[in-house]
Design a protein around this motif. Structure first.
Motif, mmCIF file in Angstrom:
data_model
loop_
_atom_site.group_PDB
_atom_site.id
_atom_site.type_symbol
_atom_site.label_atom_id
_atom_site.label_comp_id
_atom_site.label_asym_id
_atom_site.label_seq_id
_atom_site.Cartn_x
_atom_site.Cartn_y
_atom_site.Cartn_z
ATOM 1 N N GLY A 31 30.190 -79.664 34.431
ATOM 2 C CA GLY A 31 29.738 -78.368 34.764
ATOM 3 C C GLY A 31 28.190 -78.010 33.941
ATOM 4 N N GLY A 32 27.759 -78.820 33.100
ATOM 5 C CA GLY A 32 26.266 -78.631 32.516
ATOM 6 C C GLY A 32 25.246 -79.510 33.011
ATOM 7 N N LEU A 33 24.276 -78.798 33.238
ATOM 8 C CA LEU A 33 22.925 -79.502 33.258
ATOM 9 C C LEU A 33 22.605 -80.664 32.467
ATOM 10 N N GLU A 34 22.057 -81.734 33.041
ATOM 11 C CA GLU A 34 21.910 -83.001 32.325
ATOM 12 C C GLU A 34 20.476 -82.890 32.183
ATOM 13 N N LEU A 35 19.950 -82.332 31.289
ATOM 14 C CA LEU A 35 18.399 -82.586 30.891
ATOM 15 C C LEU A 35 18.251 -83.299 29.635
ATOM 16 N N GLY A 36 17.044 -84.047 29.375
ATOM 17 C CA GLY A 36 16.705 -84.505 28.247
ATOM 18 C C GLY A 36 16.310 -83.245 27.081
ATOM 19 N N THR A 37 16.166 -83.832 25.784
ATOM 20 C CA THR A 37 16.343 -82.720 24.699
ATOM 21 C C THR A 37 15.052 -81.801 24.980
ATOM 22 N N TRP A 38 14.043 -82.224 25.476
ATOM 23 C CA TRP A 38 12.936 -81.316 25.520
ATOM 24 C C TRP A 38 12.621 -80.855 26.804
ATOM 25 N N GLN A 39 13.431 -81.149 27.800
ATOM 26 C CA GLN A 39 13.146 -80.997 29.124
ATOM 27 C C GLN A 39 13.710 -79.308 29.606
ATOM 28 N N SER A 40 12.816 -78.518 30.447
ATOM 29 C CA SER A 40 12.961 -77.173 30.966
ATOM 30 C C SER A 40 12.872 -77.409 32.569
ATOM 31 N N VAL A 41 13.605 -76.409 33.278
ATOM 32 C CA VAL A 41 13.453 -76.269 34.485
ATOM 33 C C VAL A 41 12.588 -75.119 34.800
ATOM 34 N N CYS A 42 11.293 -75.577 35.415
ATOM 35 C CA CYS A 42 10.465 -74.396 35.525
ATOM 36 C C CYS A 42 9.817 -73.908 36.791
ATOM 37 N N LEU A 43 9.583 -72.649 37.346
ATOM 38 C CA LEU A 43 8.857 -72.358 38.350
ATOM 39 C C LEU A 43 7.426 -72.202 37.993
ATOM 40 N N VAL A 44 6.436 -73.031 38.996
ATOM 41 C CA VAL A 44 5.245 -73.106 38.553
ATOM 42 C C VAL A 44 4.493 -72.294 39.726
ATOM 43 N N ASP A 45 3.681 -71.244 39.563
ATOM 44 C CA ASP A 45 3.195 -70.227 40.396
ATOM 45 C C ASP A 45 1.768 -69.874 39.951
ATOM 46 N N THR A 46 0.815 -70.336 40.687
ATOM 47 C CA THR A 46 -0.628 -70.241 40.496
ATOM 48 C C THR A 46 -1.157 -69.059 41.409
ATOM 49 N N ASN A 47 -0.278 -68.667 42.398
ATOM 50 C CA ASN A 47 -0.984 -67.645 43.436
ATOM 51 C C ASN A 47 -0.541 -66.290 42.725
ATOM 52 N N ARG A 48 -1.960 -65.818 42.405
ATOM 53 C CA ARG A 48 -2.179 -64.528 41.559
ATOM 54 C C ARG A 48 -1.770 -63.463 42.712
ATOM 55 N N ASP A 49 -1.805 -63.600 44.057
ATOM 56 C CA ASP A 49 -1.617 -62.671 45.165
ATOM 57 C C ASP A 49 -0.322 -62.347 45.512
ATOM 58 N N ASN A 50 0.732 -63.320 45.186
ATOM 59 C CA ASN A 50 2.066 -63.135 45.524
ATOM 60 C C ASN A 50 2.925 -62.974 44.170
ATOM 61 N N THR A 51 3.045 -61.975 43.821
ATOM 62 C CA THR A 51 3.846 -61.579 42.553
ATOM 63 C C THR A 51 5.392 -61.596 42.654
ATOM 64 N N GLU A 52 5.921 -61.819 43.718
ATOM 65 C CA GLU A 52 7.585 -61.864 43.975
ATOM 66 C C GLU A 52 7.883 -63.219 44.410
ATOM 67 N N ARG A 53 8.680 -63.954 43.854
ATOM 68 C CA ARG A 53 9.121 -65.153 44.165
ATOM 69 C C ARG A 53 10.767 -65.338 44.493
ATOM 70 N N LYS A 54 11.182 -66.162 45.187
ATOM 71 C CA LYS A 54 12.301 -66.309 45.361
ATOM 72 C C LYS A 54 12.754 -67.919 44.875
ATOM 73 N N VAL A 55 13.950 -68.185 44.366
ATOM 74 C CA VAL A 55 14.330 -69.364 44.131
ATOM 75 C C VAL A 55 15.658 -69.688 44.401
ATOM 76 N N ARG A 56 15.918 -70.693 45.466
ATOM 77 C CA ARG A 56 17.087 -70.708 45.919
ATOM 78 C C ARG A 56 18.198 -71.758 45.023
ATOM 79 N N PHE A 57 18.919 -71.451 44.342
ATOM 80 C CA PHE A 57 20.064 -72.620 43.643
ATOM 81 C C PHE A 57 21.065 -73.047 44.466
ATOM 82 N N SER A 58 21.090 -74.242 44.362
ATOM 83 C CA SER A 58 22.531 -74.566 45.330
ATOM 84 C C SER A 58 23.255 -75.677 44.462
#
Length: 142
Positions: free
Chosen positions: A110-137
């Motif tokens: 039931g838990g995410l298997e990440l390494g000690t220093w790993q994080s899951v990140c959204l990378v967004d360089t588009n300054r024109d679109n301020t709203e994002r969707k992320v689908r989790f499955s």
């Protein structure tokens, strides 16, 4: 209906500046609700042409280093053929070739298997679109 597959959309405001947004806690909250101690896979997908998902260390400067590296690889200047929006916006459309719009991660007990220093990140360089969707499955194992 089976609960072997569960999906949900997270709406996130990234703002008008380039951003690396840590989604790790959102992933963990989703898994607490849907995985219930099971093994499986968590897939994240960003349905946008100008954003991606990265697994990196955050909080120690790596997120800023990633944005700096993207500036080196993909400068925000007038070289891009795709020309609408803010100056250099064409590079935002090339970003997903370097930071893909998806990631699939193992889930154990039931838990995410990440390494000690790993994080899951959204990378967004588009300054024109301020709203994002992320689908989790979540796809539960057999």
């Amino acid at each position: 209906m089976s609960d072997a597959f569960t999906t949900r959309v997270l709406n996130i405001t990234t703002g008008s500046a380039e951003r690396v947004a840590d989604l790790t806690r959102d992933c963990e909250a989703f898994l607490r609700e849907v995985a219930r101690g099971r093994d499986g896979l968590l897939n994240l997908f960003v349905p946008h042409a100008t954003a991606g998902i990265a697994i990196i260390e955050t909080g120690a400067g790596s997120d800023d280093d990633l944005l700096a590296a993207l500036h080196t690889i993909l400068p925000a200047d007038d070289r891009w053929q795709h020309r609408h929006g803010s100056p250099g916006h064409g590079r935002d459309h090339v970003l997903p070739a370097f930071v893909p719009p998806h990631a699939t991660l193992p889930v154990v007990d039931g838990g995410l298997e990440l390494g000690t220093w790993q994080s899951v990140c959204l990378v967004d360089t588009n300054r024109d679109n301020t709203e994002r969707k992320v689908r989790f499955s979540f796809l539960a194992g057999s």
